[in-house]
Motif scaffolding. Sequence first.
Motif, PDB file in Angstrom:
ATOM      1  N   LEU A 104      42.735  48.970  27.532  1.00 54.07           N
ATOM      2  CA  LEU A 104      43.134  48.589  28.398  1.00 54.07           C
ATOM      3  C   LEU A 104      43.369  46.712  28.091  1.00 54.07           C
ATOM      4  CD1 LEU A 104      44.866  50.469  31.321  1.00 54.07           C
ATOM      5  CD2 LEU A 104      45.634  50.295  28.342  1.00 54.07           C
ATOM      6  N   SER A 105      41.972  46.398  27.784  1.00 53.92           N
ATOM      7  CA  SER A 105      41.190  44.852  27.826  1.00 53.92           C
ATOM      8  C   SER A 105      42.032  44.713  26.633  1.00 53.92           C
ATOM      9  CB  SER A 105      39.583  45.312  27.837  1.00 53.92           C
ATOM     10  OG  SER A 105      39.649  46.681  26.285  1.00 53.92           O
ATOM     11  N   GLU A 106      42.310  45.269  25.468  1.00 52.34           N
ATOM     12  CA  GLU A 106      43.302  44.639  24.393  1.00 52.34           C
ATOM     13  C   GLU A 106      44.154  44.127  25.226  1.00 52.34           C
ATOM     14  OE1 GLU A 106      43.223  47.394  21.563  1.00 52.34           O
ATOM     15  OE2 GLU A 106      41.431  48.095  21.974  1.00 52.34           O
ATOM     16  N   THR A 138      50.469  45.387  33.894  1.00 55.10           N
ATOM     17  CA  THR A 138      50.292  46.519  32.457  1.00 55.10           C
ATOM     18  C   THR A 138      50.236  47.792  32.868  1.00 55.10           C
ATOM     19  OG1 THR A 138      48.245  45.307  31.121  1.00 55.10           O
ATOM     20  CG2 THR A 138      48.725  47.864  30.606  1.00 55.10           C
ATOM     21  N   VAL A 139      51.741  48.568  32.624  1.00 49.42           N
ATOM     22  CA  VAL A 139      51.710  49.567  32.656  1.00 49.42           C
ATOM     23  C   VAL A 139      51.670  50.430  31.359  1.00 49.42           C
ATOM     24  CG1 VAL A 139      53.788  51.036  33.289  1.00 49.42           C
ATOM     25  CG2 VAL A 139      54.083  48.962  34.164  1.00 49.42           C
ATOM     26  N   GLY A 189      51.950  54.982  40.125  1.00 48.85           N
ATOM     27  CA  GLY A 189      51.929  53.888  40.787  1.00 48.85           C
ATOM     28  C   GLY A 189      50.413  52.903  40.808  1.00 48.85           C
ATOM     29  N   ALA A 190      49.779  52.168  40.972  1.00 46.21           N
ATOM     30  CA  ALA A 190      48.299  51.913  41.317  1.00 46.21           C
ATOM     31  C   ALA A 190      47.306  52.510  40.881  1.00 46.21           C
ATOM     32  CB  ALA A 190      47.899  50.638  42.070  1.00 46.21           C
ATOM     33  N   PRO A 223      42.543  46.473  39.186  1.00 41.79           N
ATOM     34  CA  PRO A 223      43.950  45.837  39.250  1.00 41.79           C
ATOM     35  C   PRO A 223      44.747  45.800  38.526  1.00 41.79           C
ATOM     36  CG  PRO A 223      41.739  45.128  40.521  1.00 41.79           C
ATOM     37  CD  PRO A 223      41.204  46.238  39.112  1.00 41.79           C
ATOM     38  N   GLY A 224      46.136  45.226  38.767  1.00 34.86           N
ATOM     39  CA  GLY A 224      46.737  45.271  37.796  1.00 34.86           C
ATOM     40  C   GLY A 224      47.262  46.096  36.832  1.00 34.86           C
ATOM     41  N   VAL A 225      46.879  47.493  36.431  1.00 33.90           N
ATOM     42  CA  VAL A 225      47.215  48.319  35.788  1.00 33.90           C
ATOM     43  C   VAL A 225      48.486  48.986  36.995  1.00 33.90           C
ATOM     44  CG1 VAL A 225      46.402  49.661  34.090  1.00 33.90           C
ATOM     45  CG2 VAL A 225      45.544  48.303  34.332  1.00 33.90           C
TER      46      VAL A 225
END
Length: 379
Positions: free
Chosen positions: A181-183, A189-190, A305-306, A311-313
Motif C-alpha cells: 500500500l506504500s506504493e 486508500t480503499v 471500514g477503517a 490512517p487513511g486506509v
Amino acid sequence: MLTRPDVAVVGAGPVGLAVAWRCASRGLRVTVHDPAPGRGASHVAAGMLAPVAEAYFGEHQLTGLLTESAARWPGFAAELAEAAGTDLGYRTDGTLVVGLTTDDLAEARRLWTYQQGLGLPITPLRPTELRDREPALAPRVRGGAIAPGDHQVDPRRLVAALRTAAEQAGAVWRPGVVGDLSEVDARVTVVAAGCGAAALTGLPVRPVKGQVLRLRAPGRGAPDFRHVVRGYADGESVYLVPRDSGEVVVGATVEECADTEVTAGGVLRLLRAAVDLVPELAEYHLAEASAGLRPGTPDNAPIIGALPGRPGVLAATGHHRHGIVLTPITADLVTELIVTGEPDPLLAPFTPDRFAGTRRAGHHGPGSDASAIEEETCN
Ligand code: GLY
C-alpha cells in the motif's frame, strides 16, 4: 492525473468499481488500481441476489446487511444501467428452493422454516404449485418454496457497466500491480482486492474456491425455466441461474483451496445435481467450466471500514459468497465514510477491528453453507 487523488481504490471487482463510481460521482478524484479489472471472483460468480435463500443459521447480522443491500438493488441497477447505457441482465423472476428426495426436502424445509422465523419472504409450495411455476423441474422433485424477492444480475455485465460509469464520472484506471500500500499515494486508500487484501492488510481473508459451469441452451432461445433454482439433490447443494441469453450458470463447489483448477469430480457433482433437478439441462452445451476464489472470513461476513493503526486506509473486502448482492450497500457505506468521516451504524458489526489479534499468520505489516458441494482434497 497530476494532482494527488482523493481516493485510490485497489481492486476493480464490482465492489471496488462501485466505490470508485460513487466517489467520482460525488466529485472526488479517484484512481482504480488493478492489472485485470473484473477478472477475480466476479468473473465466475452467478450473480444471485438472494438475501433470503442465503440466510443461514447463526448469521443474522449478515442476513440483515444482505437484506438491506438487496433492497437497494432495484435503484442501483436502474441508475447504473442509465449511467452506463447498458443492460445488466437484472431479473426479478424470484428464486425456487427445491428438494429432490425426501431427505433433501427435509433439509431445505429446515432452512426455510428458519428463514420464515426471521420474517423473511419465503413461501412453501405444494408439488403441483411448484410444477405449475416451473414445468422444467424433474417430476421426482419432492417439493419446495419460493423466495419472490431473491433476484439475479449478470456479474460480467455488471462489471462492464460499473467500469464505464466510473470512467465517465472521472475515475482513472491504473493497470499496475499494487504489491504494497506504500506504493499508492492518495488521501484515502480503499482495499477492495478480494483475497489479495490479506497480503496488503494482514486481515484474515482466505480463498474459498468455487467451481462453476456455464451451459448454453441449444438453438438461440432462452432456457425453458425462468426462476433461479436453488436445489438440494441427493445431499448436494446446487444453484441454477437462467439468463435471457440462453446461458444457465450452475454452481458451485465450496472448497478450502487456493487453486483455480477445474476438477472432473467437481464438474460431475455439479452436472449430476443440475440434471437431476432440471433434466433438459442434459441437452445443453457445456460452454465454460471455471473456478474462482471467494474472499472468505472467519465469520463469513465482509470487512468494511477503517483499518486500525493505518490512517487513511479503508477495507472493503471479505464478501465471501455475497460480493454481488453486497455491492450497492458496500459502495454507499464506504463513500459516506470517506465523504463525512463518520461510519454508518450499519457498519458496526463488520469493521476490521473485530479481528484485532487474529491477523493472518505470517504478515508483518502494520497493520457456509455446510450443505454445499464440498471437495475433500485440493490440487
Ligand atoms: N453465492 C454463491 C456462491 O458463493 O457460490
